[in-house]
Design an enzyme around this catalytic site. Structure first.
Site, short mmCIF file in Angstrom:
data_model
loop_
_atom_site.label_atom_id
_atom_site.label_comp_id
_atom_site.label_asym_id
_atom_site.label_seq_id
_atom_site.Cartn_x
_atom_site.Cartn_y
_atom_site.Cartn_z
N ALA A 66 45.10 31.85 39.21
CA ALA A 66 45.08 31.55 37.78
C ALA A 66 43.78 32.11 37.21
O ALA A 66 42.83 32.36 37.95
CB ALA A 66 45.14 30.04 37.58
N GLY A 105 47.21 30.64 42.47
CA GLY A 105 48.41 30.90 41.68
C GLY A 105 49.07 32.21 42.06
O GLY A 105 50.29 32.36 41.91
N GLU A 108 51.11 31.46 44.91
CA GLU A 108 52.19 30.59 44.44
C GLU A 108 53.29 31.40 43.72
O GLU A 108 54.46 31.05 43.81
CB GLU A 108 51.62 29.49 43.53
CG GLU A 108 50.77 28.50 44.35
CD GLU A 108 50.07 27.49 43.47
OE1 GLU A 108 49.28 27.91 42.60
OE2 GLU A 108 50.31 26.29 43.64
N GLU A 128 42.08 26.71 46.08
CA GLU A 128 41.79 25.83 44.94
C GLU A 128 40.84 24.69 45.30
O GLU A 128 40.10 24.20 44.45
CB GLU A 128 43.08 25.24 44.37
CG GLU A 128 43.92 26.21 43.57
CD GLU A 128 44.86 27.04 44.40
OE1 GLU A 128 44.66 27.14 45.63
OE2 GLU A 128 45.81 27.61 43.83
C1 TC6 Z 1 44.50 28.70 40.73
O1 TC6 Z 1 45.04 29.75 40.98
C2 TC6 Z 1 45.21 27.53 40.28
C3 TC6 Z 1 46.52 27.60 40.00
C4 TC6 Z 1 47.23 26.44 39.52
C5 TC6 Z 1 47.77 26.67 38.16
C6 TC6 Z 1 48.53 25.50 37.60
N1 TC6 Z 1 39.82 33.89 37.29
O2 TC6 Z 1 34.39 37.49 43.28
P1 TC6 Z 1 34.21 38.80 42.64
C7 TC6 Z 1 36.24 37.42 38.31
S1 TC6 Z 1 42.86 28.54 40.86
C8 TC6 Z 1 38.95 34.47 36.46
O3 TC6 Z 1 32.83 39.23 42.32
P2 TC6 Z 1 35.17 40.12 45.03
C9 TC6 Z 1 34.84 37.05 38.78
O4 TC6 Z 1 34.29 36.04 37.98
C10 TC6 Z 1 42.28 30.14 41.33
N2 TC6 Z 1 38.04 35.38 36.89
O5 TC6 Z 1 34.92 40.00 43.46
C11 TC6 Z 1 34.13 38.37 38.67
O6 TC6 Z 1 33.79 38.55 37.31
P3 TC6 Z 1 32.45 39.32 36.89
C12 TC6 Z 1 42.52 30.39 42.76
C13 TC6 Z 1 38.03 35.69 38.17
O7 TC6 Z 1 35.81 41.42 45.23
C14 TC6 Z 1 35.20 39.40 39.00
O8 TC6 Z 1 36.45 38.72 38.82
N3 TC6 Z 1 41.93 31.66 43.11
C15 TC6 Z 1 38.91 35.11 39.08
O9 TC6 Z 1 33.91 39.80 45.75
C16 TC6 Z 1 35.13 39.90 40.41
O10 TC6 Z 1 35.10 38.79 41.31
C17 TC6 Z 1 40.67 31.73 43.53
O11 TC6 Z 1 39.96 30.76 43.64
C18 TC6 Z 1 39.85 34.18 38.59
N4 TC6 Z 1 40.75 33.60 39.39
O12 TC6 Z 1 36.18 38.97 45.37
C19 TC6 Z 1 40.19 33.13 43.85
N5 TC6 Z 1 38.66 35.62 40.31
O13 TC6 Z 1 32.60 40.70 37.46
C20 TC6 Z 1 38.91 33.40 43.15
C21 TC6 Z 1 37.66 36.48 40.16
O14 TC6 Z 1 32.47 39.23 35.39
N6 TC6 Z 1 38.43 34.73 43.34
N7 TC6 Z 1 37.26 36.55 38.87
O15 TC6 Z 1 31.32 38.53 37.52
C22 TC6 Z 1 37.90 35.16 44.52
O16 TC6 Z 1 37.86 34.48 45.52
C23 TC6 Z 1 37.30 36.53 44.51
O17 TC6 Z 1 37.04 36.89 43.19
C24 TC6 Z 1 38.18 37.64 45.15
C25 TC6 Z 1 37.50 39.03 44.91
C26 TC6 Z 1 38.31 37.39 46.65
C27 TC6 Z 1 39.53 37.70 44.51
#
Ligand code: TC6
Length: 695
Positions: A66, A105, A108, A128
């Site tokens: 998400a 998400g 999912e 999450e």
């Molecule tokens: C969920 O899905 C819930 C669902 C239920 C719904 C009802 N959203 O980490 P990096 C940005 S909860 C917004 O440096 P990497 C990040 O801030 C979510 N932004 O890259 C950064 O921005 P900046 C579950 C996001 O290659 C840029 O992208 N998912 C999100 O080292 C690059 O990120 C997670 O928890 C996001 N979801 O790693 C996964 N993700 O450049 C969260 C990233 O402006 N993400 N950004 O600073 C990660 O674990 C890592 O970003 C990665 C990539 C492994 C995808």
């Protein structure tokens, strides 16, 4: 190819509709993405010329979850539930094509596809829990139906990312595609599904694995017990467990309702707010306003370390772990041998625990060259001095380094408190001097304070931050001041604890309150662990402080079996009557009337001075932003992740309330409780630390 909206395309390849998402950086499920998906599935589903649908992403990754930045804001566009329903109920088979990461998400959504194909480098997970949440889009109900409830429990509570091969073995992925050929492979797979008339397989209908665990609550009880320590204080792991229990015990739709209820509860609670803040803070901390990302860096292929003590050895391990050779210097062969033995011991212990093989231990040891000659490091790219904390010694070393080091080498010091400008002043190249403050044990602790001195050059700062990332640390750039950021704030807490002690609150009560707040240990347990005799000189001790008296009685901490606490043979602490007696003597001598402070007062009196010191640090520009201080406190000092850090905690409390509580204590407890100018100013204007930026 037809554009559905700015981030979604739909094209036909033969009889397969291909929906391509392209929403950099990580294809997060923003409103645009959801709208695009909903419309694309509707259009593809109605297209009479195709009989299958592939969902694939452009850029570096499949959907990474998400859009976290949308959380807490008013909902917009198609809901994720709508999108998922249109995929799951599609009249044609839908194949999810995964590269990069399918997280949260994103996974999912993939779980609603009828089949999944992935490249070998892809990873899937439900992280999450790290955001203080649970997979709230059916993940907790669908995942256990594929991988089984036990594996699902582990995945949702650890948030770990599983490699594609593992996913294939667990049935989470149906086929692996050749790297770089995902699109073709997914289309071919879709054609195969149609040709073989495979069913529109819906994960929600597969009940065998969850039913197998029905009526076995002991499995959940055992899981909770085994992880109680790891989950202490966090709400999200328990809610995740409850959801998997619901998957086992309830029909799918009922389970979904329970998942939604628990998700909403977490999402509106303070812990998730803190953990989501941390997610962005951990990314922000690398950004330095006047050192842009394209600042030239200095190649670091070799490192020299001066001092083979606990610190030097631990620092060396960080570099050899990523294949960077290290030359380690000591003054005597004995000290060098001792240091190398400790490093080898650490590695062998890891090998014994199965973290790597003995062959890898030897490979790592072979990357460390021990020497007693300082000149041997003359050609390294980065040198880190890690000797004991005496300014004269450091100055002598830096004078020598200035004379022998090749031009352009970075001269780092691991000092935890000394003035780096003064150290740099003995060199003719202060622009190459920087503080690299590792935390003990340096091979384990995640935090690195990178300390910018007056003349440190931008390339030296950029390189230090990059090298920190390379060795797996989280680095915060701070300025020169006594104790830098972390220890300076810690000193404020220590002063507050001393005041509590001297007014009749015992160390174990202070520690208990801090432990219950979520710190791994309190002030005095930490002091026992570190050793009370750090910096204590027996010959000069005159019994003037409580610490002097304890050390004089050989109560020097855990290592002597007693310190503030008494310890049994398993190092379990108990309150010490001897310590209590000494404290009471000092209280009487000071003429204080002992009074046991209530728990809420203990907590406030420990935390408020930390917040205040943080405000002073920001005003003095010794930290770039409040969230950097919070990262330092989480990564280096065990501030509970679910409370964000001292500055976020203050924001959540409300700065006006922080100021009011400080004013309540200030008349009696003095300067640490006089609200700092910045704190008072932000409070008066209804602002928060997290929105403050240096002008
Ligand atoms: C969920 O899905 C819930 C669902 C239920 C719904 C009802 N959203 O980490 P990096 C940005 S909860 C917004 O440096 P990497 C990040 O801030 C979510 N932004 O890259 C950064 O921005 P900046 C579950 C996001 O290659 C840029 O992208 N998912 C999100 O080292 C690059 O990120 C997670 O928890 C996001 N979801 O790693 C996964 N993700 O450049 C969260 C990233 O402006 N993400 N950004 O600073 C990660 O674990 C890592 O970003 C990665 C990539 C492994 C995808």
């Amino acid at each position: 190819m037809a554009a559905i909206n700015a981030v979604t395309d739909l094209s036909n390849v033969g009889k397969v509709s291909v929906i391509t998402l392209n929403s950099p950086p990580v294809n997060a499920l923003s409103a645009d993405v959801r709208d695009g998906l909903a419309a694309a599935f509707k259009q593809a589903g109605a297209d009479a010329s195709t009989n299958a649908i592939v969902l694939i992403c452009a850029g570096r990754t499949f959907i990474a979850g998400a859009d976290i930045s949308e959380f807490g804001k008013a909902p917009r566009g198609a809901s994720l539930f709508e999108v998922q329903t249109s995929i799951e109920n599609s009249p044609k088979p839908v194949i999810g094509a995964i590269h990069g990461t399918a997280l949260g998400g994103g996974l999912e959504v993939a779980l609603c596809c009828h089949y999944r194909v992935a490249v070998p480098s892809a990873k899937c997970g439900l992280p999450e829990v790290h955001l203080g949440l649970l997979p709230g889009a059916g993940g907790t109900q669908r995942l256990p139906r594929i991988v089984g409830p036990e594996k699902a429990l582990e995945m949702v509570t650890s948030g770990s990312h599983m490699g594609a091969k593992q996913c294939l073995a667990m049935g989470l992925v149906d086929e692996l595609a050749e790297e770089g050929k995902l699109r073709e492979a997914a289309i071919a797979f879709a054609e195969k599904v149609v040709a073989e008339k495979r069913p529109l397989r819906k994960v929600r209908d597969s009940n065998e694995k969850v039913e197998a665990l029905r009526g076995k609550p002991e499995v959940f009880a055992a899981f909770r017990k085994a992880n109680a320590r790891k989950f202490r204080g966090f709400m999200a792991p328990e809610s995740n467990i409850k959801c998997i229990e619901a998957a086992v015990n309830l029909p799918f739709d009922e389970g979904l309702k329970e998942e939604r209820r628990l998700f909403t509860e977490l999402m509106s609670g303070p812990q998730s707010a803190a953990q989501r803040y941390t997610f962005f803070a951990e990314r922000e901390v690398w950004k330095i306003p006047d050192v842009p990302a394209d600042t030239p860096q200095i190649p670091v292929n070799t490192v020299g370390i001066i001092g083979a003590g606990t610190m030097g050895g631990g620092i060396a391990m960080n570099f050899v772990n990523v294949g960077i050779p290290v030359i380690i210097v000591e003054t005597t062969q004995e000290a060098l041998d001792r240091g190398m033995k400790v490093v080898r011991g650490n590695y062998e212990r890891s090998a014994k625990n199965g973290r790597f093989t003995m062959e890898q231990v030897e490979q790592r040891m072979a990357l460390i060259k021990p020497t007693t000659k300082l000149e041997d490091i003359a050609q390294v790219d980065l040198v880190i001095e890690a000797v004991f904390e005496r300014m004269e010694v450091k100055k002598e070393i830096f004078t020598k380094l200035d004379a022998i080091m090749k031009p352009g080498a970075i001269l780092g010091t691991n000092t935890s408190a000394l003035n780096i400008d003064e150290i740099a002043s003995v060199t003719k190249r202060p622009h190459d001097v920087i503080g690299l403050h590792f935390f003990s044990p340096a091979n384990v602790m995640r935090l690195l304070e990178v300390v910018r001195a007056d003349h440190t050059s931008k390339p030296v700062i950029a390189t230090s931050m990059a090298i920190a990332k390379k060795i797996g640390k989280i680095a915060a750039l701070v300025g020169v001041c006594p104790g830098f950021v972390g220890n300076r704030i810690l000193a404020a807490r220590r002063r507050a604890a001393e005041q509590l002690l001297m007014s009749g609150t015992m160390p174990w009560d202070i520690d208990r309150v801090l432990y219950d707040f979520g710190f791994p240990m309190g002030v005095y347990a930490m002091s026992d662990l570190a050793g009370l005799d750090l910096g204590w000189v027996k010959a000069e001790s005159k019994g003037l402080t409580i610490r002097d008296r304890l050390c004089e009685l050989d109560r020097r901490g855990q290592k002597t079996g007693k310190g503030w606490y008494d310890y049994d043979e398993n190092r379990n602490p108990t309150p010490s009557p001897v310590t209590e007696g000494i404290i009471k003597e000092f209280i009487t001598k000071a003429g204080n009337t002992p009074r046991q402070a209530p728990d809420d007062e203990i907590l406030e009196r420990c935390l408020l001075p930390m917040i205040n010191e943080g405000a002073k640090i920001l005003a003095e520009r010794k930290a770039i932003r409040a969230s950097d201080i919070d990262i330092i406190y989480q990564a280096g000092y065990g501030f509970p992740a679910y409370r964000g850090g001292p500055m976020f905690y203050a924001d959540q409390m409300g700065l006006d309330k922080v100021v009011a509580r400080m004013k309540h204590y200030a008349p009696q407890w003095g300067a640490d409780f006089e609200p700092a100018a910045l704190l008072a100013e932000l409070a008066a204007s209804g602002k928060r630390f997290q929105d403050w930026r240096a002008a």
